[in-house]
Design a protein around this motif. Structure first.
Motif, PDB file in Angstrom:
ATOM      1  N   LEU A 104       0.823  -1.206   0.000  1.00 16.33           N
ATOM      2  CA  LEU A 104       0.000   0.000   0.000  1.00 16.33           C
ATOM      3  C   LEU A 104       0.861   1.260   0.000  1.00 16.33           C
ATOM      4  O   LEU A 104       0.586   2.212  -0.744  1.00 16.33           O
ATOM      5  N   LEU A 105       1.897   1.271   0.824  1.00 16.14           N
ATOM      6  CA  LEU A 105       2.790   2.435   0.869  1.00 16.14           C
ATOM      7  C   LEU A 105       3.495   2.641  -0.466  1.00 16.14           C
ATOM      8  O   LEU A 105       3.580   3.767  -0.966  1.00 16.14           O
ATOM      9  N   ALA A 106       4.005   1.566  -1.043  1.00 18.46           N
ATOM     10  CA  ALA A 106       4.731   1.678  -2.315  1.00 18.46           C
ATOM     11  C   ALA A 106       3.823   2.195  -3.423  1.00 18.46           C
ATOM     12  O   ALA A 106       4.196   3.100  -4.183  1.00 18.46           O
ATOM     13  N   VAL A 107       2.634   1.637  -3.524  1.00 21.44           N
ATOM     14  CA  VAL A 107       1.700   2.058  -4.568  1.00 21.44           C
ATOM     15  C   VAL A 107       1.234   3.491  -4.326  1.00 21.44           C
ATOM     16  O   VAL A 107       1.205   4.304  -5.256  1.00 21.44           O
ATOM     17  N   ALA A 108       0.871   3.820  -3.085  1.00 26.95           N
ATOM     18  CA  ALA A 108       0.407   5.178  -2.790  1.00 26.95           C
ATOM     19  C   ALA A 108       1.492   6.195  -3.128  1.00 26.95           C
ATOM     20  O   ALA A 108       1.207   7.237  -3.739  1.00 26.95           O
ATOM     21  N   GLU A 109       2.732   5.900  -2.757  1.00 28.30           N
ATOM     22  CA  GLU A 109       3.838   6.818  -3.048  1.00 28.30           C
ATOM     23  C   GLU A 109       3.955   7.053  -4.552  1.00 28.30           C
ATOM     24  O   GLU A 109       4.065   8.198  -5.003  1.00 28.30           O
ATOM     25  N   GLN A 110       3.900   5.982  -5.321  1.00 28.25           N
ATOM     26  CA  GLN A 110       4.021   6.104  -6.779  1.00 28.25           C
ATOM     27  C   GLN A 110       2.838   6.850  -7.393  1.00 28.25           C
ATOM     28  O   GLN A 110       3.026   7.730  -8.247  1.00 28.25           O
ATOM     29  N   LEU A 111       1.635   6.492  -6.968  1.00 18.63           N
ATOM     30  CA  LEU A 111       0.450   7.149  -7.536  1.00 18.63           C
ATOM     31  C   LEU A 111       0.365   8.615  -7.140  1.00 18.63           C
ATOM     32  O   LEU A 111       0.054   9.467  -7.981  1.00 18.63           O
ATOM     33  N   PHE A 112       0.636   8.931  -5.891  1.00 15.15           N
ATOM     34  CA  PHE A 112       0.629  10.333  -5.468  1.00 15.15           C
ATOM     35  C   PHE A 112       1.693  11.126  -6.230  1.00 15.15           C
ATOM     36  O   PHE A 112       1.456  12.264  -6.633  1.00 15.15           O
ATOM     37  N   TYR A 153      -7.485  -0.670   7.800  1.00 17.25           N
ATOM     38  CA  TYR A 153      -6.932  -1.626   8.756  1.00 17.25           C
ATOM     39  C   TYR A 153      -5.485  -1.276   9.132  1.00 17.25           C
ATOM     40  O   TYR A 153      -5.124  -1.281  10.299  1.00 17.25           O
ATOM     41  N   HIS A 154      -4.659  -0.965   8.132  1.00 16.93           N
ATOM     42  CA  HIS A 154      -3.231  -0.745   8.382  1.00 16.93           C
ATOM     43  C   HIS A 154      -2.901   0.685   8.811  1.00 16.93           C
ATOM     44  O   HIS A 154      -1.933   0.895   9.552  1.00 16.93           O
ATOM     45  N   PHE A 155      -3.680   1.661   8.338  1.00 13.77           N
ATOM     46  CA  PHE A 155      -3.295   3.058   8.572  1.00 13.77           C
ATOM     47  C   PHE A 155      -4.392   3.913   9.200  1.00 13.77           C
ATOM     48  O   PHE A 155      -4.088   4.849   9.920  1.00 13.77           O
ATOM     49  N   GLY A 156      -5.626   3.642   8.895  1.00 15.15           N
ATOM     50  CA  GLY A 156      -6.732   4.479   9.350  1.00 15.15           C
ATOM     51  C   GLY A 156      -7.338   5.185   8.156  1.00 15.15           C
ATOM     52  O   GLY A 156      -7.931   4.569   7.289  1.00 15.15           O
ATOM     53  N   THR A 157      -7.135   6.480   8.068  1.00 15.27           N
ATOM     54  CA  THR A 157      -7.698   7.285   6.988  1.00 15.27           C
ATOM     55  C   THR A 157      -6.655   7.517   5.890  1.00 15.27           C
ATOM     56  O   THR A 157      -5.481   7.168   6.032  1.00 15.27           O
TER      57      THR A 157
END
Length: 163
Positions: free
Chosen positions: A23-31, A57-61
């Motif tokens: 999730l972090l890797a994809v979010a970083e790339q997409l953002f 589940y992993h981060f919240g919002t």
């Protein structure tokens, strides 16, 4: 406007990695590619091959996910800066170039690494996203600033403090 459906330019993620890392890797790339407002939590989970509830589940919002992304590499950047700063603090003299290197080298190291370079684009997207997110990022990056300011005063003693 929400981001378009995934296409051939979408990030490719190793599905063997833990879900939170994906999730972090994809979010970083997409953002980095589309900007924060243009990317939905749904598009992140789809690209990461995760359940729609995974971000919650992993981060919240979404904001908590962004906060985790800021923190993701800032510890590394700050650790490198503090290491360089300790060397400068022991040196008999400091040049303005030393301060520039201290500031730029950790970011250059990220830029040269294909696995980590999208973080720089994410930081640009964060800066473009508005004052609340800029303030959040600033508070995370801020810890070494006072010591860097002191080193800068040593490098440029002819300048007054406000300058």
């Amino acid at each position: 406007m929400p981001m378009a459906a995934p296409d051939d330019t979408s990030p490719r993620v190793d599905t063997e990695r833990p879900t939170d890392e994906r999730l972090l890797a994809v979010a970083e790339q997409l953002f980095a590619r589309h900007g924060i407002d243009a990317v939905s939590v749904r598009s992140i989970t789809i690209e990461a091959g995760a359940n729609i509830a995974a971000v919650h589940y992993h981060f919240g919002t979404k904001l908590d996910l962004i906060r985790a992304l800021v923190q993701r590499r800032v510890d590394e950047v700050n650790a490198t800066r503090l290491q360089l700063l300790r060397e400068l603090e022991r040196a008999p003299g400091i040049a303005p170039r030393d301060i520039a290197e201290l500031w730029v080298r950790p970011l250059a190291q990220l830029a040269l690494d294909p696995e980590r370079r999208s973080y720089l684009g994410f930081i640009v997207a964060l800066d473009n996203a508005g004052p609340e997110l800029r303030a959040m990022a600033g508070s995370v990056f801020r810890p070494p600033f006072a010591r860097i300011d002191e080193a800068l005063e040593r490098a440029l003693p002819e300048l007054d403090a406000p300058t």
